[in-house]
Design an enzyme around this catalytic site. Structure first.
Site, PDB file in Angstrom:
ATOM      1  N   ASN A   9      39.323  53.743  46.121  1.00 53.85           N
ATOM      2  CA  ASN A   9      38.005  52.841  46.054  1.00 53.85           C
ATOM      3  C   ASN A   9      37.652  52.054  47.014  1.00 53.85           C
ATOM      4  OD1 ASN A   9      36.314  51.176  44.510  1.00 53.85           O
ATOM      5  ND2 ASN A   9      37.782  50.107  43.411  1.00 53.85           N
ATOM      6  N   LYS A  11      35.036  50.152  47.274  1.00 52.73           N
ATOM      7  CA  LYS A  11      34.316  48.944  46.912  1.00 52.73           C
ATOM      8  C   LYS A  11      33.089  48.806  48.018  1.00 52.73           C
ATOM      9  CE  LYS A  11      38.852  47.068  45.536  1.00 52.73           C
ATOM     10  NZ  LYS A  11      39.681  46.009  45.103  1.00 52.73           N
ATOM     11  N   HIS A  93      36.221  47.843  36.163  1.00 55.79           N
ATOM     12  CA  HIS A  93      36.990  47.466  37.211  1.00 55.79           C
ATOM     13  C   HIS A  93      37.067  46.000  37.088  1.00 55.79           C
ATOM     14  CE1 HIS A  93      38.409  46.359  41.222  1.00 55.79           C
ATOM     15  NE2 HIS A  93      38.991  47.372  41.314  1.00 55.79           N
ATOM     16  N   GLU A  95      36.974  43.633  39.168  1.00 59.50           N
ATOM     17  CA  GLU A  95      35.807  42.783  39.689  1.00 59.50           C
ATOM     18  C   GLU A  95      34.538  42.813  39.131  1.00 59.50           C
ATOM     19  OE1 GLU A  95      36.546  44.920  43.406  1.00 59.50           O
ATOM     20  OE2 GLU A  95      38.293  43.931  43.829  1.00 59.50           O
ATOM     21  N   GLU A 168      45.476  48.235  36.506  1.00 54.91           N
ATOM     22  CA  GLU A 168      45.527  47.383  37.622  1.00 54.91           C
ATOM     23  C   GLU A 168      45.489  45.740  37.349  1.00 54.91           C
ATOM     24  OE1 GLU A 168      43.009  49.413  41.195  1.00 54.91           O
ATOM     25  OE2 GLU A 168      41.490  48.576  39.765  1.00 54.91           O
ATOM     26  N   GLY A 174      44.151  43.417  45.859  1.00 55.96           N
ATOM     27  CA  GLY A 174      43.663  42.680  47.114  1.00 55.96           C
ATOM     28  C   GLY A 174      44.590  41.484  47.689  1.00 55.96           C
ATOM     29  N   SER A 214      47.023  46.396  45.284  1.00 57.94           N
ATOM     30  CA  SER A 214      47.664  46.520  46.738  1.00 57.94           C
ATOM     31  C   SER A 214      48.627  47.589  46.933  1.00 57.94           C
ATOM     32  CB  SER A 214      48.399  45.079  46.732  1.00 57.94           C
ATOM     33  OG  SER A 214      47.535  43.865  46.710  1.00 57.94           O
ATOM     34  N   GLY A 236      42.100  48.495  49.429  1.00 53.29           N
ATOM     35  CA  GLY A 236      42.167  48.166  51.097  1.00 53.29           C
ATOM     36  C   GLY A 236      42.414  49.346  51.583  1.00 53.29           C
TER      37      GLY A 236
HETATM   38  P1  PGA Z   1      43.628  46.837  46.272  1.00 47.27           P
HETATM   39  O1  PGA Z   1      42.498  47.366  45.141  1.00 47.27           O
HETATM   40  O2  PGA Z   1      44.247  48.265  46.741  1.00 47.27           O
HETATM   41  O3  PGA Z   1      42.637  46.551  47.384  1.00 47.27           O
HETATM   42  O4  PGA Z   1      44.369  45.909  45.480  1.00 47.27           O
HETATM   43  C1  PGA Z   1      42.548  47.895  44.016  1.00 47.27           C
HETATM   44  C2  PGA Z   1      41.351  48.109  43.338  1.00 47.27           C
HETATM   45  O5  PGA Z   1      40.828  47.164  43.278  1.00 47.27           O
HETATM   46  O6  PGA Z   1      40.939  49.347  42.805  1.00 47.27           O
END
Ligand code: PGA
Length: 261
Positions: A9, A11, A93, A95, A168, A174, A214, A236
């Site tokens: 992803n 983003k 998601h 976010e 998640e 993140g 993460s 990330g």
């Molecule tokens: P992250 O993001 O690996 O940066 O924590 C995962 C996600 O939001 O899908």
């Protein structure tokens, strides 16, 4: 047997100019047996990434879709617009739940649109830190999955066979913090219990549940050690070919072990 899936992803990162070359680099770095790979770039990079990945078996996914099929929704993208560009789409998601106030009902509606368009949905769910600390993590996540999928059942009849769930925990996205493998497995089991209630035990058993939050080359093995967890949704670390290479190698080991039974 469920597939092992690693999903990138990206983003709101990369540009139409650099996304294709990065996708090719990651495709090469993750070329392993027995693992399904999906890359989800921003909308504007779907076409160059799709073109760059031609001839590979890496699938392309979108990160979002609108809940209506078409109409006066300035700046939005419908499921039918994604046809030919993306075979997958992330919905729900955290976010977007946070920043666009997406509800479970809206997210369910998005899945309906994706099914109509023949695009495979990856439904994200996860609890906030306060919910975990209050002992309400399982209840929260089960309620998210149930509420979104009930919309699909109410409108479409049955759940899509190619549904994937990504668990998640919001506090792990993140932040550099991860759930434990055991917590992720417990949640995968709880999600499957909800899926079994909605669509039967066979459907639940066949539905992949990924962990996200993460995930890195270092943390991923703990999750793949859990038979209930079928891979990862990676943010990330998914922008780095060396990280993705190590993650794919771990996924391939797990896939081989699972194939041996
Ligand atoms: P992250 O993001 O690996 O940066 O924590 C995962 C996600 O939001 O899908």
């Amino acid at each position: 047997m469920r597939p092992v899936i690693i999903t990138a992803n990206w983003k709101m990162n990369t540009s139409p100019a650099d996304a294709g070359p990065l996708a090719v680099e990651i495709a090469k770095a993750t070329e392993v047996a027995g693992v399904s790979r999906i890359i989800c770039p921003p909308y504007v990079a779907l076409a160059p990434v799709k073109a760059a990945l031609a001839g590979t078996d890496v699938a392309v996914g979108a990160q979002n879709v609108h809940a209506e099929a078409k109409g006066a929704y300035t700046g939005e993208i419908s499921a039918s617009m994604l046809v030919g560009l993306a075979s997958w789409c992330i919905v729900g998601h955290s976010e977007r739940r946070r920043d666009q106030f997406e509800s479970d009902a809206l997210i369910g509606q998005k899945i309906v649109r994706l099914v109509e368009a023949g695009i495979m949905p990856m439904l994200c769910c996860g609890e906030q830190l306060e919910e975990r600390e209050a002992g309400a993590a399982v209840r929260t996540v089960q309620a998210q999955v149930k509420a979104a999928l009930e919309v699909v059942l109410a409108q479409g009849g049955s759940l899509p066979d190619d549904l994937v769930i990504a668990y998640e925990p919001v506090w792990a996205i993140g932040t550099g913090k991860t759930a434990s493998g055991a917590d992720a497995a417990e949640m995968a089991d709880a999600i499957r219990a909800t899926l079994a209630d909605l669509a039967g035990a066979a459907f639940a058993e066949a539905t992949p549940v990924l962990y996200g939050g993460s995930v890195t080359a270092d943390s991923f093995a703990e999750f793949m050690a859990e038979p209930a967890v079928d891979g990862a949704l990676i943010g990330g670390a998914s922008l780095k070919a060396d990280q993705m290479s190590a993650i794919a190698a771990t996924a391939a080991e797990a896939a081989a072990a699972r194939a041996m039974g």
